[in-house]
Scaffold this motif. Structure first.
Motif, PDB file in Angstrom:
ATOM      1  N   MET A 275       0.807  -1.332   0.040  1.00  0.00           N
ATOM      2  CA  MET A 275       0.131  -0.057  -0.085  1.00  0.00           C
ATOM      3  C   MET A 275       0.942   1.284   0.012  1.00  0.00           C
ATOM      4  SD  MET A 275      -3.281   0.081  -0.139  1.00  0.00           S
ATOM      5  CE  MET A 275      -3.908  -1.299   0.701  1.00  0.00           C
ATOM      6  N   PRO A 276       1.792   1.346   0.762  1.00  0.00           N
ATOM      7  CA  PRO A 276       2.675   2.597   0.927  1.00  0.00           C
ATOM      8  C   PRO A 276       3.252   3.013  -0.402  1.00  0.00           C
ATOM      9  CG  PRO A 276       3.072   1.284   2.613  1.00  0.00           C
ATOM     10  CD  PRO A 276       2.315   0.547   1.947  1.00  0.00           C
ATOM     11  N   ALA A 277       4.000   1.985  -1.242  1.00  0.00           N
ATOM     12  CA  ALA A 277       4.409   2.067  -2.809  1.00  0.00           C
ATOM     13  C   ALA A 277       3.339   2.421  -3.501  1.00  0.00           C
ATOM     14  CB  ALA A 277       5.244   1.120  -2.862  1.00  0.00           C
ATOM     15  N   LEU A 278       2.078   1.712  -3.487  1.00  0.00           N
ATOM     16  CA  LEU A 278       1.093   2.135  -4.156  1.00  0.00           C
ATOM     17  C   LEU A 278       0.425   3.523  -4.358  1.00  0.00           C
ATOM     18  CD1 LEU A 278      -0.860   0.403  -6.433  1.00  0.00           C
ATOM     19  CD2 LEU A 278      -2.244   0.071  -4.659  1.00  0.00           C
ATOM     20  N   PHE A 279       0.360   3.992  -3.047  1.00  0.00           N
ATOM     21  CA  PHE A 279      -0.157   5.395  -3.012  1.00  0.00           C
ATOM     22  C   PHE A 279       0.928   6.397  -3.532  1.00  0.00           C
ATOM     23  CE2 PHE A 279      -2.602   3.986   0.891  1.00  0.00           C
ATOM     24  CZ  PHE A 279      -3.836   4.333   0.052  1.00  0.00           C
ATOM     25  N   ARG A 280       2.025   6.112  -4.046  1.00  0.00           N
ATOM     26  CA  ARG A 280       2.805   6.900  -4.658  1.00  0.00           C
ATOM     27  C   ARG A 280       2.210   7.394  -6.210  1.00  0.00           C
ATOM     28  NH1 ARG A 280       8.990   4.687  -2.857  1.00  0.00           N
ATOM     29  NH2 ARG A 280       8.815   5.010  -0.749  1.00  0.00           N
ATOM     30  N   PHE A 281       1.680   6.232  -6.750  1.00  0.00           N
ATOM     31  CA  PHE A 281       1.267   6.218  -7.902  1.00  0.00           C
ATOM     32  C   PHE A 281      -0.283   6.315  -8.194  1.00  0.00           C
ATOM     33  CE2 PHE A 281       5.038   3.881  -7.562  1.00  0.00           C
ATOM     34  CZ  PHE A 281       6.156   4.345  -8.244  1.00  0.00           C
ATOM     35  N   VAL A 282      -1.092   5.938  -7.215  1.00  0.00           N
ATOM     36  CA  VAL A 282      -2.619   5.903  -7.309  1.00  0.00           C
ATOM     37  C   VAL A 282      -3.127   6.453  -6.058  1.00  0.00           C
ATOM     38  CG1 VAL A 282      -4.406   4.349  -7.579  1.00  0.00           C
ATOM     39  CG2 VAL A 282      -2.242   3.642  -8.537  1.00  0.00           C
ATOM     40  N   SER A 283      -4.085   7.161  -6.556  1.00  0.00           N
ATOM     41  CA  SER A 283      -4.885   8.090  -5.362  1.00  0.00           C
ATOM     42  C   SER A 283      -5.784   7.070  -4.497  1.00  0.00           C
ATOM     43  CB  SER A 283      -6.087   9.004  -5.801  1.00  0.00           C
ATOM     44  OG  SER A 283      -6.873   8.377  -6.813  1.00  0.00           O
ATOM     45  N   ILE A 284      -6.305   7.208  -3.254  1.00  0.00           N
ATOM     46  CA  ILE A 284      -7.088   6.522  -2.447  1.00  0.00           C
ATOM     47  C   ILE A 284      -8.204   6.161  -3.281  1.00  0.00           C
ATOM     48  CG2 ILE A 284      -8.860   6.550  -0.366  1.00  0.00           C
ATOM     49  CD1 ILE A 284      -6.693   8.353   1.021  1.00  0.00           C
ATOM     50  N   ARG A 285      -8.754   7.109  -4.056  1.00  0.00           N
ATOM     51  CA  ARG A 285     -10.072   6.539  -4.785  1.00  0.00           C
ATOM     52  C   ARG A 285      -9.607   5.449  -5.791  1.00  0.00           C
ATOM     53  NH1 ARG A 285     -12.835  11.039  -7.965  1.00  0.00           N
ATOM     54  NH2 ARG A 285     -13.292  11.831  -5.760  1.00  0.00           N
ATOM     55  N   GLY A 286      -8.744   5.597  -6.459  1.00  0.00           N
ATOM     56  CA  GLY A 286      -8.053   4.526  -7.378  1.00  0.00           C
ATOM     57  C   GLY A 286      -7.764   3.284  -6.687  1.00  0.00           C
ATOM     58  N   VAL A 287      -7.268   3.173  -5.354  1.00  0.00           N
ATOM     59  CA  VAL A 287      -6.887   1.989  -4.817  1.00  0.00           C
ATOM     60  C   VAL A 287      -8.296   1.505  -4.399  1.00  0.00           C
ATOM     61  CG1 VAL A 287      -6.136   1.038  -2.465  1.00  0.00           C
ATOM     62  CG2 VAL A 287      -4.897   2.798  -3.899  1.00  0.00           C
ATOM     63  N   LEU A 288      -9.292   2.129  -3.966  1.00  0.00           N
ATOM     64  CA  LEU A 288     -10.800   1.613  -3.688  1.00  0.00           C
ATOM     65  C   LEU A 288     -11.424   1.029  -4.785  1.00  0.00           C
ATOM     66  CD1 LEU A 288     -12.082   4.414  -1.143  1.00  0.00           C
ATOM     67  CD2 LEU A 288     -11.172   2.005  -0.745  1.00  0.00           C
ATOM     68  N   LEU A 289     -11.333   1.687  -6.029  1.00  0.00           N
ATOM     69  CA  LEU A 289     -12.015   1.306  -7.238  1.00  0.00           C
ATOM     70  C   LEU A 289     -11.075   0.162  -7.730  1.00  0.00           C
ATOM     71  CD1 LEU A 289     -12.324   4.744  -9.372  1.00  0.00           C
ATOM     72  CD2 LEU A 289     -14.135   3.040  -8.311  1.00  0.00           C
ATOM     73  N   LEU A 290      -9.773  -0.252  -7.589  1.00  0.00           N
ATOM     74  CA  LEU A 290      -9.290  -1.128  -7.761  1.00  0.00           C
ATOM     75  C   LEU A 290      -9.694  -2.488  -7.003  1.00  0.00           C
ATOM     76  CD1 LEU A 290      -6.619  -2.784  -9.413  1.00  0.00           C
ATOM     77  CD2 LEU A 290      -5.290  -1.888  -7.500  1.00  0.00           C
ATOM     78  N   GLY A 291      -9.707  -2.289  -5.604  1.00  0.00           N
ATOM     79  CA  GLY A 291     -10.378  -3.250  -4.775  1.00  0.00           C
ATOM     80  C   GLY A 291     -11.747  -3.782  -5.309  1.00  0.00           C
ATOM     81  N   LEU A 292     -12.506  -2.748  -5.586  1.00  0.00           N
ATOM     82  CA  LEU A 292     -14.126  -3.265  -5.983  1.00  0.00           C
ATOM     83  C   LEU A 292     -13.851  -3.975  -7.334  1.00  0.00           C
ATOM     84  CD1 LEU A 292     -15.859  -0.138  -4.986  1.00  0.00           C
ATOM     85  CD2 LEU A 292     -15.895  -2.191  -3.893  1.00  0.00           C
TER      86      LEU A 292
END
Length: 376
Positions: A275-292
């Protein structure tokens, strides 16, 4: 003052905090062993061994949701105000272990349902209490909590794997495994957890605070409100998965179905660590959409897969759902926030009886596949 700030004193405090984190991590591990030992496999036991109908099995599983609705109120009214957290936990674990032992002896629907309901009412408040005791014991919850919580996921994986690999998925032995872990956890709570006085002792008791409405005030934030609504909608089909996927995979003759399902938890661990590395490239909204999107893909694979192919490809990003509250709650609100998140996720409009009625109590591969297509 000089002695307190000397290098030796700082080293001592550092070692103490490291040891504290280790104790809390062990607590999380055992906590989720209790949960994982039966959660994924109970429906297989109920339908294949006790020959319950799908509707009956779904109603038994719905006791989790009922308890999740009540547990935040228990924590707010009693545990946070009158008793030390570790003592409340020890009592609840002993009660939970006794009820799990009793559940292993039950063979009728009414017996299993009522025992499991009382068990869930005793056990699920401990989920919020373990989070609360961790938050109060670490220096920086935002930094220290996630690595400790990961041990909970590992405990869940170990429990499911043990039950599956020892051929206990269709056996009451899964309850005995959970009961043994409950006894261990009761002893551990008294002997190894830090003394944690009730955090709200002496504070004015209001019904709004007791039921967690101080946390719900965050619903005034549009982003948080959308997050909660999305969590509820996402967790409705998720409950279909947890309640009937193991029975479905066993009907498809998937070997060690519970063990295969832990691939989802391993994916969760990877996502949490990434997650920490992912947040460098993707917003919180993007992470949530990826999960869904990952959840949706999983349901598609389950609906149209087979035992030898993509049916074993479980994609799970549950860790994404905890990101928002981690970053937007202060220390005092976090425990209630996580408890209410459990209430929203596990206690939302529970679809288990509906899912069971849809599958017409057969737990057959065709019906389960149809259920998976409905979810998609």
């Amino acid at each position: 003052w000089c002695r307190m700030t000397s290098p030796g004193a700082q080293l001592q405090r550092g070692l103490f905090m490291t040891f504290m984190k280790t104790r809390l991590a062990i607590m999380m591990f055992i906590q989720y062993v209790i949960w994982g030992a039966w959660y994924l496999t109970i429906t297989t036991y109920l339908t294949q061994t006790l020959h319950f109908t799908g509707t009956q099995a779904g109603l038994v599983f719905s006791t989790v949701s009922l308890a999740s609705l009540v547990s935040p109120f228990f924590v707010g009214l009693i545990a946070d105000r009158f008793f030390a957290t570790e003592r409340v936990m020890a009592f609840l674990y002993i009660v939970s272990a006794a009820l799990l032992y009793l559940a292993a002896q039950m063979t009728t629907f009414s017996g299993v349902f009522w025992v499991m309901l009382v068990f869930c009412l005793a056990y699920f408040p401990t989920v919020g209490l373990t989070n609360s005791i961790t938050m109060q014991s670490v220096k920086d919850p935002g930094r220290d909590f996630p690595p400790i919580r990961v041990l909970g996921t590992l405990g869940f994986i170990v429990a499911v794997s043990f039950v599956s690999l020892n051929k206990l998925e269709a056996s009451s032995g899964q309850f005995m495994v959970a009961a043994a872990a409950g006894v261990v956890m009761a002893i551990y709570s008294i002997t190894s957890l830090p003394h944690t006085p009730p955090p709200a002792r002496g504070q004015k008791v209001t019904w709004q605070r007791a039921v967690g409405l101080d946390t719900l005030s965050m619903m005034k934030q549009t982003n948080f409100m959308i997050f909660i609504i999305a969590s509820i909608l996402a967790c409705i089909p998720l409950t279909f998965y947890y309640s009937f996927a193991n029975a479905y995979l066993n009907d498809l003759r998937v070997p060690n179905a519970g063990f295969m399902m832990t691939l989802g938890q391993w994916a969760e661990v990877v996502m949490l660590l990434a997650m920490p590395a992912l947040f460098r490239f993707v917003s919180i909204r993007g992470v949530l959409l990826l999960g869904l999107a990952s959840w949706t893909l999983r349901y598609v694979l389950l609906a149209y897969g087979n035992a030898d192919g993509n049916c074993n490809c479980h994609i799970h990003s549950d860790g994404n759902c905890h990101v928002y509250s981690d970053g937007n709650c202060d220390r005092n609100v976090y425990a209630n926030s996580d408890g209410n998140n459990n209430c929203f996720a596990n206690g939302n409009c529970d679809p288990d009886p509906a899912a069971a009625a849809f599958t017409d109590a057969t737990a057959s591969a065709d019906a389960a596949a149809a259920c998976g297509q409905l979810l998609c």
